[in-house]
Motif scaffolding. Structure first.
Motif, PDB file in Angstrom:
ATOM      1  N   ALA A 106     -11.688  -1.623 -11.883  1.00 46.83           N
ATOM      2  CA  ALA A 106     -10.568  -1.260 -12.746  1.00 46.83           C
ATOM      3  C   ALA A 106      -9.889  -2.536 -13.214  1.00 46.83           C
ATOM      4  CB  ALA A 106      -9.565  -0.389 -11.995  1.00 46.83           C
ATOM      5  N   LEU A 107      -9.273  -2.459 -14.402  1.00 44.34           N
ATOM      6  CA  LEU A 107      -8.572  -3.607 -14.964  1.00 44.34           C
ATOM      7  C   LEU A 107      -7.087  -3.270 -15.034  1.00 44.34           C
ATOM      8  CD1 LEU A 107      -9.466  -6.386 -16.076  1.00 44.34           C
ATOM      9  CD2 LEU A 107      -9.330  -5.396 -18.375  1.00 44.34           C
TER      10      LEU A 107
ATOM     11  N   LYS B 250      -7.408  -8.124  -3.013  1.00 48.13           N
ATOM     12  CA  LYS B 250      -8.587  -7.298  -3.285  1.00 48.13           C
ATOM     13  C   LYS B 250      -9.269  -7.659  -4.605  1.00 48.13           C
ATOM     14  CE  LYS B 250      -8.568  -4.399   0.218  1.00 48.13           C
ATOM     15  NZ  LYS B 250      -9.736  -4.237   1.122  1.00 48.13           N
ATOM     16  N   ALA B 251      -8.599  -8.439  -5.433  1.00 46.98           N
ATOM     17  CA  ALA B 251      -9.100  -8.714  -6.783  1.00 46.98           C
ATOM     18  C   ALA B 251     -10.402  -9.504  -6.754  1.00 46.98           C
ATOM     19  CB  ALA B 251      -8.043  -9.462  -7.583  1.00 46.98           C
ATOM     20  N   THR B 252     -11.312  -9.124  -7.643  1.00 44.10           N
ATOM     21  CA  THR B 252     -12.560  -9.880  -7.803  1.00 44.10           C
ATOM     22  C   THR B 252     -12.442 -10.910  -8.912  1.00 44.10           C
ATOM     23  OG1 THR B 252     -13.392  -8.150  -9.290  1.00 44.10           O
ATOM     24  CG2 THR B 252     -13.954  -7.975  -6.950  1.00 44.10           C
ATOM     25  N   ALA B 253     -11.417 -10.782  -9.763  1.00 48.79           N
ATOM     26  CA  ALA B 253     -11.174 -11.755 -10.838  1.00 48.79           C
ATOM     27  C   ALA B 253      -9.697 -11.695 -11.217  1.00 48.79           C
ATOM     28  CB  ALA B 253     -12.052 -11.462 -12.057  1.00 48.79           C
ATOM     29  N   VAL B 254      -9.096 -12.851 -11.504  1.00 46.02           N
ATOM     30  CA  VAL B 254      -7.691 -12.946 -11.899  1.00 46.02           C
ATOM     31  C   VAL B 254      -7.579 -13.873 -13.104  1.00 46.02           C
ATOM     32  CG1 VAL B 254      -5.353 -13.584 -11.184  1.00 46.02           C
ATOM     33  CG2 VAL B 254      -6.938 -12.605  -9.509  1.00 46.02           C
ATOM     34  N   ARG B 255      -6.805 -13.426 -14.123  1.00 46.26           N
ATOM     35  CA  ARG B 255      -6.616 -14.247 -15.320  1.00 46.26           C
ATOM     36  C   ARG B 255      -5.140 -14.237 -15.710  1.00 46.26           C
ATOM     37  NH1 ARG B 255      -7.009 -13.446 -21.025  1.00 46.26           N
ATOM     38  NH2 ARG B 255      -7.390 -11.210 -20.697  1.00 46.26           N
ATOM     39  N   GLU B 256      -4.581 -15.429 -15.909  1.00 48.02           N
ATOM     40  CA  GLU B 256      -3.176 -15.529 -16.301  1.00 48.02           C
ATOM     41  C   GLU B 256      -3.015 -15.108 -17.754  1.00 48.02           C
ATOM     42  OE1 GLU B 256      -1.433 -19.292 -15.506  1.00 48.02           O
ATOM     43  OE2 GLU B 256      -2.042 -19.329 -13.386  1.00 48.02           O
ATOM     44  N   LEU B 257      -2.048 -14.207 -18.016  1.00 46.16           N
ATOM     45  CA  LEU B 257      -1.787 -13.733 -19.370  1.00 46.16           C
ATOM     46  C   LEU B 257      -0.570 -14.412 -19.996  1.00 46.16           C
ATOM     47  CD1 LEU B 257      -2.351  -9.885 -18.908  1.00 46.16           C
ATOM     48  CD2 LEU B 257      -3.965 -11.566 -19.821  1.00 46.16           C
TER      49      LEU B 257
ATOM     50  N   PRO C 252     -11.564  -3.504  -7.221  1.00 43.75           N
ATOM     51  CA  PRO C 252     -12.481  -2.401  -6.920  1.00 43.75           C
ATOM     52  C   PRO C 252     -11.785  -1.055  -7.121  1.00 43.75           C
ATOM     53  CG  PRO C 252     -12.566  -4.074  -5.206  1.00 43.75           C
ATOM     54  CD  PRO C 252     -11.396  -4.415  -6.072  1.00 43.75           C
ATOM     55  N   TYR C 253     -12.494  -0.107  -7.696  1.00 43.15           N
ATOM     56  CA  TYR C 253     -11.929   1.200  -8.018  1.00 43.15           C
ATOM     57  C   TYR C 253     -12.670   2.265  -7.223  1.00 43.15           C
ATOM     58  CZ  TYR C 253     -10.842   5.350 -10.909  1.00 43.15           C
ATOM     59  OH  TYR C 253     -10.452   6.589 -11.344  1.00 43.15           O
ATOM     60  N   GLY C 254     -11.961   2.884  -6.299  1.00 42.08           N
ATOM     61  CA  GLY C 254     -12.505   3.973  -5.506  1.00 42.08           C
ATOM     62  C   GLY C 254     -11.484   5.080  -5.388  1.00 42.08           C
ATOM     63  N   HIS C 255     -11.868   6.151  -4.729  1.00 44.14           N
ATOM     64  CA  HIS C 255     -10.975   7.285  -4.549  1.00 44.14           C
ATOM     65  C   HIS C 255      -9.701   6.851  -3.826  1.00 44.14           C
ATOM     66  CE1 HIS C 255      -9.734  11.398  -4.187  1.00 44.14           C
ATOM     67  NE2 HIS C 255      -9.645  11.302  -2.866  1.00 44.14           N
ATOM     68  N   GLY C 256      -8.541   7.226  -4.350  1.00 47.45           N
ATOM     69  CA  GLY C 256      -7.273   6.887  -3.729  1.00 47.45           C
ATOM     70  C   GLY C 256      -6.584   5.679  -4.338  1.00 47.45           C
ATOM     71  N   LEU C 257      -7.249   4.987  -5.276  1.00 41.33           N
ATOM     72  CA  LEU C 257      -6.631   3.802  -5.870  1.00 41.33           C
ATOM     73  C   LEU C 257      -5.382   4.168  -6.666  1.00 41.33           C
ATOM     74  CD1 LEU C 257      -6.647   0.788  -6.462  1.00 41.33           C
ATOM     75  CD2 LEU C 257      -8.174   1.225  -8.395  1.00 41.33           C
TER      76      LEU C 257
ATOM     77  N   PRO D 187     -10.050   2.000 -16.190  1.00 42.68           N
ATOM     78  CA  PRO D 187     -10.480   3.043 -17.118  1.00 42.68           C
ATOM     79  C   PRO D 187      -9.344   4.020 -17.447  1.00 42.68           C
ATOM     80  CG  PRO D 187     -11.248   3.561 -14.919  1.00 42.68           C
ATOM     81  CD  PRO D 187     -10.611   2.210 -14.836  1.00 42.68           C
ATOM     82  N   ALA D 188      -9.552   4.786 -18.495  1.00 41.82           N
ATOM     83  CA  ALA D 188      -8.514   5.697 -18.985  1.00 41.82           C
ATOM     84  C   ALA D 188      -8.162   6.765 -17.954  1.00 41.82           C
ATOM     85  CB  ALA D 188      -8.970   6.344 -20.294  1.00 41.82           C
ATOM     86  N   GLU D 189      -9.145   7.232 -17.206  1.00 41.74           N
ATOM     87  CA  GLU D 189      -8.887   8.292 -16.221  1.00 41.74           C
ATOM     88  C   GLU D 189      -7.960   7.800 -15.114  1.00 41.74           C
ATOM     89  OE1 GLU D 189     -12.593   8.196 -13.206  1.00 41.74           O
ATOM     90  OE2 GLU D 189     -13.164   8.516 -15.309  1.00 41.74           O
ATOM     91  N   LEU D 190      -8.126   6.546 -14.701  1.00 43.80           N
ATOM     92  CA  LEU D 190      -7.247   5.982 -13.678  1.00 43.80           C
ATOM     93  C   LEU D 190      -5.831   5.836 -14.223  1.00 43.80           C
ATOM     94  CD1 LEU D 190      -6.717   4.684 -10.925  1.00 43.80           C
ATOM     95  CD2 LEU D 190      -7.479   2.491 -11.895  1.00 43.80           C
TER      96      LEU D 190
END
Length: 317
Positions: A247-248, A262-269, A279-284, A300-303
């Motif tokens: 998830a983003l 938990k992040a696999t990637a981080v980018r300064e905005l 990571p996106y799993g049930h309960g996020l 994603p849009a559903e999350l």
């Protein structure tokens, strides 16, 4: 009543351990005051059979012996009820000592302290400091939920329970009838895994969402209890530990450190925000809601929709 029964069990155990020959029911009844006070033979027989079963459940090995006259007697041989010598090396003793010191809650601290004393007697060297290898780190298992203790006992005794539970998306709690299997701690929160009788399925409940008192119910479990590994996998899956996609999100700078871990990637905005891939799993969705306005789900849009629904439910109260 509990004290009277404990005294009765202790007296029965002492009689069975202290005799060199099997004792008949009649002899045991004459030796134990509580049995003498039984109103009838049927009442005594029921009491004795329950007490005998309780002692066996506690681990006492009781033998049933029939003599030449066909009379049945009972005894507990000392050699059959003596623990073998316990030998622990320094690392094993330190690990057990550390485990005994983890619990900090008042109700469990006494039991843990007693266990540590027994470990000392069984071979835990006096000069072994359970914290020596950890320096200033002092492990604790925090338990703030009132539901923890009754659920822990219900899991141990295999007793069904009922409690009022408020889902994150619900404004009001609703009763849940559950066969409790195990308690697990994830990210500082306690979860109960068990069989939800109302839904006829395996479910996981966060203890902080249990309202009111946990009530015990009679009867046996109706569903088969899975092994420990399966239960832990259920809790992990519900808590989002078994993520199968990403998830983003946007995260406010200097906030949400558990998410950053938990992040696999981080980018300064810039403008005080960072972009994280997690990571996106049930309960996020339930976890992200806890960070309130510091988190914005991009995809994603559903999350994103799930998080928005949960926030709206919280706002409605």
């Amino acid at each position: 009543m509990a004290i009277a029964k404990a005294e009765r069990l202790m007296n029965l155990a002492l009689c069975l351990l202290g005799t060199r020959r099997p004792l008949s029911k009649r002899e045991l009844r004459e030796s134990i005051e509580a049995y003498l006070e039984a109103g009838s033979d049927d009442s005594f027989n029921r009491m004795f059979e329950r007490d005998k079963d309780d002692l066996r459940e506690l681990g006492l090995v009781i033998e049933t012996v029939e003599n030449l006259d066909g009379e049945v007697g009972y005894l507990a041989r000392r050699d059959s009820n003596r623990l073998p010598p316990i030998t622990l090396d320094a690392e094993e003793a330190a690990a057990l000592g550390l485990a005994a010191k983890v619990w900090q809650q008042a109700r469990l601290a006494g039991a843990a302290s007693g266990a540590l004393q027994k470990l000392r007697a069984a071979g835990l060297p006096e000069d072994v400091d359970p914290y020596e290898a950890h320096g200033a780190l002092e492990p604790r298992i925090p338990v703030h939920e009132a539901a923890f203790e009754p659920l822990m006992l219900a899991c141990r005794d295999r007793r069904p329970v009922v409690f009022d539970y408020r889902k994150a998306t619900a404004a009001r709690p609703e009763p849940r009838h559950v066969e409790p299997w195990a308690l697990e701690c994830w990210r500082g929160h306690w979860y109960l895994a068990g069989w939800d009788r109302d839904r006829g399925a395996e479910r996981v409940f966060r203890l902080s969402r249990i309202t009111g008192r946990v009530r015990s119910r009679g009867g046996r479990f109706t569903a088969e209890v899975p092994d420990v590994v399966t239960v832990r996998e259920t809790v992990a899956s519900w808590a989002g530990e078994t993520a199968d996609r990403s998830a983003l999100i946007r995260l406010r700078a200097d906030a949400g450190y558990p998410l950053r871990a938990k992040a696999t990637a981080v980018r300064e905005l810039g403008d005080g925000w960072d972009e994280l891939e997690i990571p996106y799993g049930h309960g996020l969705d339930a976890w992200l809601v806890e960070f309130g306005p510091d988190v914005v789900v991009l995809e994603p849009a559903e999350l994103r929709a799930d998080v928005v629904d949960r926030l709206r439910a919280v706002a409605k109260g």
